[in-house]
Design a protein around this motif. Structure first.
Motif, mmCIF file in Angstrom:
data_model
loop_
_atom_site.group_PDB
_atom_site.id
_atom_site.type_symbol
_atom_site.label_atom_id
_atom_site.label_comp_id
_atom_site.label_asym_id
_atom_site.label_seq_id
_atom_site.Cartn_x
_atom_site.Cartn_y
_atom_site.Cartn_z
ATOM 1 N N ASP A 1 -19.014 -29.567 -10.488
ATOM 2 C CA ASP A 1 -19.588 -28.242 -10.263
ATOM 3 C C ASP A 1 -21.105 -28.296 -10.199
ATOM 4 O OD1 ASP A 1 -17.245 -26.837 -10.164
ATOM 5 O OD2 ASP A 1 -17.926 -25.318 -11.600
ATOM 6 N N ARG A 2 -21.667 -28.959 -11.164
ATOM 7 C CA ARG A 2 -23.122 -29.037 -11.211
ATOM 8 C C ARG A 2 -23.680 -29.754 -9.991
ATOM 9 N NH1 ARG A 2 -22.410 -30.379 -16.547
ATOM 10 N NH2 ARG A 2 -22.674 -32.552 -15.954
ATOM 11 N N LEU B 1 -23.812 -27.486 -7.083
ATOM 12 C CA LEU B 1 -24.910 -26.529 -7.115
ATOM 13 C C LEU B 1 -26.245 -27.206 -6.806
ATOM 14 C CD1 LEU B 1 -24.047 -24.123 -10.055
ATOM 15 C CD2 LEU B 1 -24.083 -23.668 -7.615
ATOM 16 N N GLN C 1 -20.547 -23.573 -18.549
ATOM 17 C CA GLN C 1 -20.908 -23.323 -17.164
ATOM 18 C C GLN C 1 -22.087 -22.356 -17.078
ATOM 19 O OE1 GLN C 1 -18.093 -21.058 -14.949
ATOM 20 N NE2 GLN C 1 -18.466 -22.146 -13.035
ATOM 21 N N ASP D 1 -25.228 -24.082 -18.065
ATOM 22 C CA ASP D 1 -25.730 -24.937 -17.001
ATOM 23 C C ASP D 1 -26.504 -24.131 -15.971
ATOM 24 O OD1 ASP D 1 -24.580 -27.088 -18.205
ATOM 25 O OD2 ASP D 1 -22.875 -27.241 -16.850
ATOM 26 N N GLN D 2 -25.961 -22.972 -15.664
ATOM 27 C CA GLN D 2 -26.619 -22.149 -14.662
ATOM 28 C C GLN D 2 -27.999 -21.716 -15.103
ATOM 29 O OE1 GLN D 2 -24.538 -18.959 -12.930
ATOM 30 N NE2 GLN D 2 -22.994 -20.264 -11.984
ATOM 31 N N LEU E 1 -30.256 -24.363 -14.270
ATOM 32 C CA LEU E 1 -30.473 -24.475 -12.823
ATOM 33 C C LEU E 1 -31.432 -23.412 -12.298
ATOM 34 C CD1 LEU E 1 -27.417 -25.237 -10.546
ATOM 35 C CD2 LEU E 1 -29.765 -25.964 -10.294
ATOM 36 N N GLU E 2 -31.448 -22.288 -12.975
ATOM 37 C CA GLU E 2 -32.291 -21.185 -12.537
ATOM 38 C C GLU E 2 -33.721 -21.619 -12.276
ATOM 39 O OE1 GLU E 2 -30.357 -17.519 -14.921
ATOM 40 O OE2 GLU E 2 -32.547 -17.653 -14.937
ATOM 41 N N LEU F 1 -27.306 -16.661 -8.554
ATOM 42 C CA LEU F 1 -26.314 -17.491 -9.231
ATOM 43 C C LEU F 1 -25.235 -16.638 -9.879
ATOM 44 C CD1 LEU F 1 -28.590 -20.265 -10.780
ATOM 45 C CD2 LEU F 1 -26.932 -20.497 -8.938
ATOM 46 N N THR F 2 -25.648 -15.541 -10.465
ATOM 47 C CA THR F 2 -24.672 -14.659 -11.097
ATOM 48 C C THR F 2 -23.723 -14.052 -10.072
ATOM 49 O OG1 THR F 2 -26.174 -14.112 -12.878
ATOM 50 C CG2 THR F 2 -24.413 -12.564 -12.436
ATOM 51 N N ARG G 1 -21.161 -16.581 -9.279
ATOM 52 C CA ARG G 1 -20.213 -16.689 -10.380
ATOM 53 C C ARG G 1 -19.252 -15.507 -10.388
ATOM 54 N NH1 ARG G 1 -20.395 -15.268 -14.988
ATOM 55 N NH2 ARG G 1 -22.573 -14.695 -15.120
ATOM 56 N N THR H 1 -27.705 -10.120 -16.343
ATOM 57 C CA THR H 1 -28.562 -11.241 -15.967
ATOM 58 C C THR H 1 -30.022 -10.818 -15.862
ATOM 59 O OG1 THR H 1 -26.788 -12.346 -14.791
ATOM 60 C CG2 THR H 1 -29.023 -12.928 -14.181
#
Lengths: 193, 193
Positions: A66-67, A70, A125, A128-129, A132-133, A158-159, A162, B159
């Motif tokens: 997954d990572r 992204l 998860q 992790d996001q 990544l932000e 990203l949200t 998701r 978020t």
DNA sequence: ACAATTCTTGCGCGTTGTGCAAGTTTGCGC
DNA sequence: GCGCAAACTTGCACAACGCGCAAGAATTGT
């Protein structure tokens, strides 16, 4: 005639992939709680200790693909034509991602249903996001100079992805994921400068 | 002359609060990794096992106040005037939350700086928010009948709040948090039906 | 071919989450 | 007030985890 990279890097990449693949396979097979780190290490032919050199937990290993996905998306955003607006670049990259790397249906479906169930995976998860932000925002700054807006955009984007996945998993799966995600992305607007 | 509730509930509430408070205090004092569950239990005057009856981990305990705060926010959204639009209700409730329950500056500042540092807390917090999304979306449905939109709105809203806090922590703290968050909320738009 | 760097592995230790069974407290009807 | 049932606490035991450490094996560059 070795690989293109050095031997060490190659070996590391191989064991990493082995571990991640084993983790995913076993977790899908026996459920996340039905698998120990040792099981995964054995399946990949390395020791428990070595597993810890690559991943800090099984959740970590399970979500590795997954990572990586992204990270590829972030790279795509960076490579979009210069004139394109920030949100447009994100939207286009998402579509591109689904084109270039389509989801291996059955397997992924199973993985995601697994993800959705287990809280510790959801948490991981999401965590992790958050990490990544920053990266995504850094890439976006070229298109959206206001840092605050760039950051907000990255987080919102990203949200939205998701959420799309979540809705897709819950729904009967009647609609295609890319379409659903794209529709959601079209509904959101983040005011730039 | 007991409390208003039954004795059992009261006692449970007390120990829960004691544990959460002790967790927060000790974590701020010695860092999250410098505290064991046993330390927290001792500080609250209960056994390690009892701690586990209330929280599944120290992260869980440390973030208890946060979660409670967000639950209060959901309740506020529910209580907004019926005519108000969904996003407007969210925005107003946020402002209301900061008015009714201002952040105890120093202590909270320290807690949040702690949160921001530690990855496991970030992850846990993000995971909690995912769980809250459902509740918030359920409340929003009254104002935004399209379930998909409600869900997207809930996710986007949470978020945005998180992003606001993150930016606030990173910045010099020159601006007030409520103002910053409200500005961010003003920048985002989620198209309803 | 040899030395330096990097990676793997086994060992040990403190910590964690949880099932279980006994003990203790609280609630409630009599 | 009495006593029983439900709920809560506690200690014990155990599998699992994450990680520091040091010795051994593989890979690298010269």
């Amino acid at each position: 005639m070795e690989t293109l990279t050095t031997r060490r890097e190659h070996n590391k990449a191989v064991t990493r992939r082995s571990l991640a693949a084993a983790a995913l396979r076993l977790a899908m097979e026996h459920g996340l709680d039905g698998v120990t780190v040792e099981d995964i290490a054995d399946a990949a032919g390395v020791s428990r200790r070595t597993f810890s050199n690559y991943f800090t937990s099984k959740e970590d290993a399970v979500l590795d693909a997954d990572r990586e996905r992204l990270r590829a998306l972030v790279a795509m955003v960076e490579a979009r034509p210069a004139g394109e607006g920030a949100w447009q670049a994100l939207r286009a990259s998402t579509a591109e991602l689904y084109r270039v790397r389509p989801l291996p249906d059955v397997e992924w479906m199973a993985q995601l249903r697994l993800l959705r169930r287990h809280p510790s995976l959801l948490a991981r998860q999401a965590g992790d996001q958050v990490a990544l932000e920053r990266d995504l925002a850094a890439v976006l700054v070229r298109r959206e100079p206001d840092e605050e807006a760039a950051r907000l955009m990255a987080a919102t984007f990203l949200t939205t992805i998701r959420t799309g996945i979540a809705l897709w998993l819950e729904g009967a799966g009647a609609q295609e994921l890319p379409d659903l995600v794209d529709r959601l992305l079209g509904r959101v607007q983040v005011q730039g400068t």
